[in-house]
Every structure is written in C-alpha cells, then in structure tokens.
Scaffold this motif. Structure first.
Motif, short mmCIF file in Angstrom:
data_model
loop_
_atom_site.label_atom_id
_atom_site.label_comp_id
_atom_site.label_asym_id
_atom_site.label_seq_id
_atom_site.Cartn_x
_atom_site.Cartn_y
_atom_site.Cartn_z
N PRO A 219 0.76 -1.13 -0.18
CA PRO A 219 0.03 -0.10 -0.06
C PRO A 219 0.81 1.26 0.13
O PRO A 219 1.83 1.21 0.61
CB PRO A 219 -0.77 -0.32 1.39
CG PRO A 219 -0.81 -1.64 1.58
CD PRO A 219 0.53 -2.15 1.30
N TYR B 296 11.62 2.91 -11.48
CA TYR B 296 11.83 2.02 -10.42
C TYR B 296 10.62 1.27 -10.04
O TYR B 296 10.52 -0.20 -10.04
CB TYR B 296 12.53 2.31 -9.29
CG TYR B 296 13.05 1.46 -8.16
CD1 TYR B 296 12.30 1.13 -7.00
CD2 TYR B 296 14.05 0.47 -8.18
CE1 TYR B 296 12.58 0.02 -6.10
CE2 TYR B 296 14.45 -0.42 -7.28
CZ TYR B 296 13.59 -0.57 -6.16
OH TYR B 296 13.91 -1.53 -5.16
N ARG B 297 9.74 2.34 -9.81
CA ARG B 297 8.24 1.49 -9.39
C ARG B 297 7.52 0.69 -10.41
O ARG B 297 6.83 0.13 -10.26
CB ARG B 297 7.48 2.86 -8.89
CG ARG B 297 7.92 3.46 -7.77
CD ARG B 297 6.80 4.48 -7.03
NE ARG B 297 7.58 5.25 -6.07
CZ ARG B 297 7.47 6.57 -5.97
NH1 ARG B 297 7.18 7.27 -6.84
NH2 ARG B 297 8.25 6.96 -4.90
N THR C 25 15.91 4.87 -4.43
CA THR C 25 15.13 3.83 -4.74
C THR C 25 15.12 2.75 -3.65
O THR C 25 13.98 2.25 -3.25
CB THR C 25 15.81 2.90 -5.83
OG1 THR C 25 16.69 2.82 -5.65
CG2 THR C 25 15.33 3.84 -7.13
N ALA D 287 12.39 4.21 -1.45
CA ALA D 287 10.77 4.07 -1.98
C ALA D 287 10.44 2.57 -1.72
O ALA D 287 9.45 2.39 -1.67
CB ALA D 287 11.11 4.04 -3.57
N SER D 288 11.51 1.79 -1.34
CA SER D 288 11.31 0.28 -1.13
C SER D 288 11.21 0.18 0.64
O SER D 288 11.04 -1.02 0.79
CB SER D 288 11.97 -0.62 -1.61
OG SER D 288 13.38 -0.62 -1.47
N SER D 289 11.51 1.13 1.35
CA SER D 289 11.71 1.08 2.78
C SER D 289 10.38 1.77 3.28
O SER D 289 10.32 2.65 2.92
CB SER D 289 13.16 1.17 3.46
OG SER D 289 13.89 0.58 2.72
N VAL E 163 13.31 7.26 -10.02
CA VAL E 163 12.46 6.53 -8.94
C VAL E 163 11.21 6.02 -9.68
O VAL E 163 10.69 5.02 -9.29
CB VAL E 163 12.34 7.62 -7.75
CG1 VAL E 163 11.18 7.08 -6.90
CG2 VAL E 163 13.50 8.03 -7.06
N THR F 204 3.40 3.70 -1.46
CA THR F 204 4.35 3.77 -2.46
C THR F 204 5.66 2.68 -2.41
O THR F 204 6.58 2.87 -2.88
CB THR F 204 5.16 5.20 -2.42
OG1 THR F 204 5.56 5.38 -1.09
CG2 THR F 204 4.18 6.45 -2.79
N LEU F 205 5.35 1.81 -1.33
CA LEU F 205 6.37 0.88 -1.24
C LEU F 205 6.55 -0.06 -2.30
O LEU F 205 5.61 -0.73 -3.02
CB LEU F 205 5.92 -0.07 -0.06
CG LEU F 205 6.11 0.58 1.63
CD1 LEU F 205 5.79 -0.43 2.43
CD2 LEU F 205 7.69 0.90 1.62
N VAL F 206 7.61 -0.29 -2.95
CA VAL F 206 7.93 -1.11 -3.91
C VAL F 206 9.09 -2.09 -3.40
O VAL F 206 10.06 -1.82 -3.02
CB VAL F 206 8.22 -0.63 -5.02
CG1 VAL F 206 8.50 -1.75 -6.11
CG2 VAL F 206 7.11 0.30 -5.64
N THR F 207 8.80 -3.45 -3.71
CA THR F 207 10.34 -4.25 -3.38
C THR F 207 10.28 -5.24 -4.51
O THR F 207 9.52 -5.42 -5.24
CB THR F 207 9.89 -5.08 -2.05
OG1 THR F 207 8.81 -6.04 -2.41
CG2 THR F 207 9.63 -4.31 -0.83
N MET G 6 4.99 5.91 7.43
CA MET G 6 4.18 4.76 7.11
C MET G 6 3.80 3.85 7.88
O MET G 6 2.65 3.12 8.15
CB MET G 6 5.19 4.19 6.01
CG MET G 6 4.78 4.98 4.59
SD MET G 6 5.72 4.23 3.13
CE MET G 6 6.26 5.41 2.14
#
Lengths: 186, 237
Positions: A9, A60-61, B71, B74-76, A57, A11-14, B81
């Motif tokens: 949920p 990346y998403r 980046t 953005a992933s952490s 960025v 903006t997190l992207v892994t 949050m």
C-alpha cells in the motif's frame, strides 16, 4: 519471467535481487541520457540531476513493465522531459530573469561572438520553440542527430523526426538571424 | 531567373528538408546556389555543434549512488508509513471487536418464555423442607432435546458460545445450564441428590436453574397449601 515486484500500500515497492541488478545496469547505461535531457530544458546541472533522479525513482516503481532496454530508454526520456518541462514552467519567471537577452548584433555566418553570449541566445531561441520541436532538436543534439535513434526514443516515425528537425532548424536560423540572404520571410 | 525560383527550396534543404528533383538538378549545375547552400549549411552546422557541446555534460560522480539510495528509500517503509499502517490495523481490529461485542450483547430475537411453556425447565416439586426436587433424567433429556430442536428452528446467526435457551437468565444461571449440558453430552451420570454438588471448582454446581422471571408453580401435594411458593429462584439452588 515471473512477476518479482511486490507492491505494498502507498508507495512501497520491493524487488528481488535479479530485478535490482537489472535496474542498476539500466541506470548505469542511461544516466548520461537522462541528465542531458533534463539539462536540455533546465540548463542547471544540479536541477537536471534532481529531475533525472525523480524519473529514475518512477522508473523503479514501474520497472517490471520496463525491462526491455528500448522501452526503458524511451520511457525514461519522455518522463524526464515531462518532469523537466514542469519544473521549467514553474520556474519560468526566475529563469527569464536570469537569462538576459542582450541586444543581438547583426549576425552573419562569419561573425564571431563570445561563447557565453552565443549559448545564451541559442538557449533562449530553443526555449521559444514549440515543445515538440524543442524536444526533437534537443534529443537529436544529445544523440548526435541520429534520426533512427531519436525516432525510437520518441516513438515517432523517422519522417516525422526529420520534419520536426527541419522546422526547428529553420526557426532557430530565423531567430538567430542565421538565414543566408534572408529576404524577410518569417 | 531559376536561382530565385529555387532559393527557398535550397535554404530549406540546408535546414534538412528534401529537395525536389529539378531543384537538385539546378543546385548541381549552379555555382551561386551551391555557395548559398554551403553558407546556410555552415550556419546551421554551427548551431548544431553549439547545441551538442552545451549538452555534453556528465552526471556527477555520485549520481548513480544517489539514485540507488532513493530507490531504496522507496522500497523501505518510513516511520510515518509504519505508524499509519499500525493505526489502520488498530482501527480495523477495534471495529471488528465492536461488531463482535454488539452481536454478543444483543437480545435473542425469540424473547423470553415462561417456565410453563418451556420444557427446558422441568416442573418444580418442592419438598416440605422447601428444597427443590432433583430433576429426573428424563426431564433433562427432554430439555436437551428441546434445546436442540430450538436451535434447529432458529436461524443461525453466529455460533454462540453458550447454548441457546429460550429464557432470560442471569450469568450464573447461564453457567449452570452450560455445566448441565456438558454433563448431558458427556453421558456422565447425573447426580440424583438434590443437594448441590461441586465440580471441584469454587462454585457449587446447581442442579436446576429456573428462570427468575417466572412465578414458580404452586404445589399442593406437599401440603404447603395454596399460595405457598418459592418465589425466589435462588432458594432452589
């Protein structure tokens, strides 16, 4: 290849390790292009790098759909340009004050002007072009005027790129008074 | 002159436009137009070179590292949050708990019934000492049967933790009923002794728990006479 990007949920992207490495490779390969595209609009290196970072960025998403090299570069160029134009428009009043337009001497193909003055006049003339022409000529200059490469990056036919290049050059020549024996056509 | 005719086309050609066949033929044959073309081309080449030179910049040395750092950000999840997620989870849990509590405390739709109507509460036959007679096994089994049929007739809402009985009872009575049902299900022999038995816990195990809202039956065989009643259910415990 399986979907290896997990979305959370917000903006997190892994990503998994392979995708991370692939993204880093794309980044290394295209960093010059992104920064130059942004610089072509903003003409400040720091601002250009900030814009390029934002574009990366976002890339990346969305990287799972941008893994193809051509698709990635094309997307990157368009996104970077869009972000740079947005920033440029927001700062336009400040930029206009900084880029003073000195009274241009009569210029002939043989005249010599200072490099800075010439560059300032050139950029002002480019900024006055319609956006599509501006984008095409800036990208062409970055890519060494390779029409095929530019058409791939912009997703346009080569004929369209040639046509836009022609129109951009003509307008620049008129603006910079570089048209030989210009009979007053505008 | 044909030079005037082709001048614009030649200048446009220097800017990158295509040249028609006749204009190309003239350009090849006309020295003046060739000079015109070359001069125009030279001016535009200068613009191209100027532009290319201005755009030949390189990203700073740490550009790639900064992008990778962003980046990773953005992933952490940021602390904000995490707090937002925790708050959202808490809201969901509280909402579910409130819904469950509302359901558990709702009055059963079947309402209350009198002792005389419900076979779940066997008739009281007070002894001369005023103590309740122990319910017979048949009565308890009848009560269990009624309860099962009641449950079958009632549309299931959720799975209750206590048996659904058509009576309003106190929590103590409800616990007593639950113990009775457990005994019935286990098939263990039920005590016949009217004296309250214990189950090893701190609370005596009642044998019969009539509803408090119902007037007990008046029994005359015991010689207690009309009007005599055990009006308080607690006396029978």
């Amino acid at each position: 290849m399986h979907e290896s990007v997990t979305r959370h949920p917000g903006t997190l992207v892994t990503m998994d390790a392979d995708l991370e490495r692939e993204f880093e490779a794309r980044l290394q390969e295209s960093a010059d292009l992104a920064v130059r595209v942004a610089y072509g609009v903003l003409r400040q290196q720091q601002d250009a790098e900030e814009i390029a970072q934002e574009a990366y960025v976002k890339a990346y998403r969305s990287f799972s759909s941008l893994r193809d090299r051509g698709a990635f570069r094309s997307w990157l160029v368009r996104m970077t340009w869009r972000l740079a134009i947005d920033r440029w428009r927001a700062d336009r009043s400040r930029v206009a004050r900084e880029q003073t337009w000195a009274a241009a001497p009569e210029m002939t193909p043989e005249s010599v002007a200072s490099a800075n003055q010439r560059a300032a006049r050139l950029w002002t003339a480019i900024d006055e072009l319609p956006e599509k022409l501006r984008q095409t000529i800036v990208l062409s200059a970055i890519q060494g005027y390779d029409v095929r490469e530019v058409s791939a990056l912009l997703g346009l036919a080569e004929g369209t790129v040639k046509s836009r290049l022609f129109l951009a050059r003509r307008r620049l020549a008129q603006r910079l008074k570089c048209l030989v024996n210009d009979t007053g056509r505008q | 002159m044909s030079c005037e005719r082709y001048r614009t086309a030649i200048i446009d050609h220097a800017c990158g436009a295509d040249l028609s066949a006749d204009a190309a033929a003239h350009l090849q044959s006309c020295a003046a137009c060739t000079v015109l073309f070359d001069e125009q081309r030279h001016a535009l080449d200068a613009i191209d070179r100027e532009l290319q030179q201005a755009l030949t910049i390189a990203p700073s040395a740490r550009f790639v590292q900064r992008v990778l750092a962003r980046t990773r950000e953005a992933s952490s999840p940021t602390p904000r949050m995490l707090w937002a997620l925790a708050a959202a989870a808490a809201v969901v849990v509280i909402g579910l708990a409130a819904m469950r509590w509302t359901h558990d405390t709702a009055i059963p739709p079947t309402g209350q019934v009198t002792q005389a109507e419900s076979p779940a509460a066997p008739a009281i036959d007070p002894t001369p000492a005023g103590k309740a007679a122990a319910p017979h096994d048949a009565d308890i089994a009848k009560a269990a049967t009624h309860e099962r049929s009641t449950q079958a007739a009632t549309p299931p809402r959720t799975k209750p933790s206590l048996p659904e009985v058509e009576a309003i009872v106190s929590p103590e009575q409800a616990r007593a009923i639950e113990r009775y049902m457990a005994l019935i299900r286990s098939g263990a022999p039920l005590p016949a002794n009217p004296a309250p038995a214990t189950d090893g816990g701190s609370e005596p195990l009642p044998l019969l728990v009539p509803p408090l809202s119902v007037e007990p039956l008046t029994v005359s065989e015991a010689g207690t006479g009309p009007g005599t009643s055990t009006s308080r259910g607690e006396d029978l415990l």
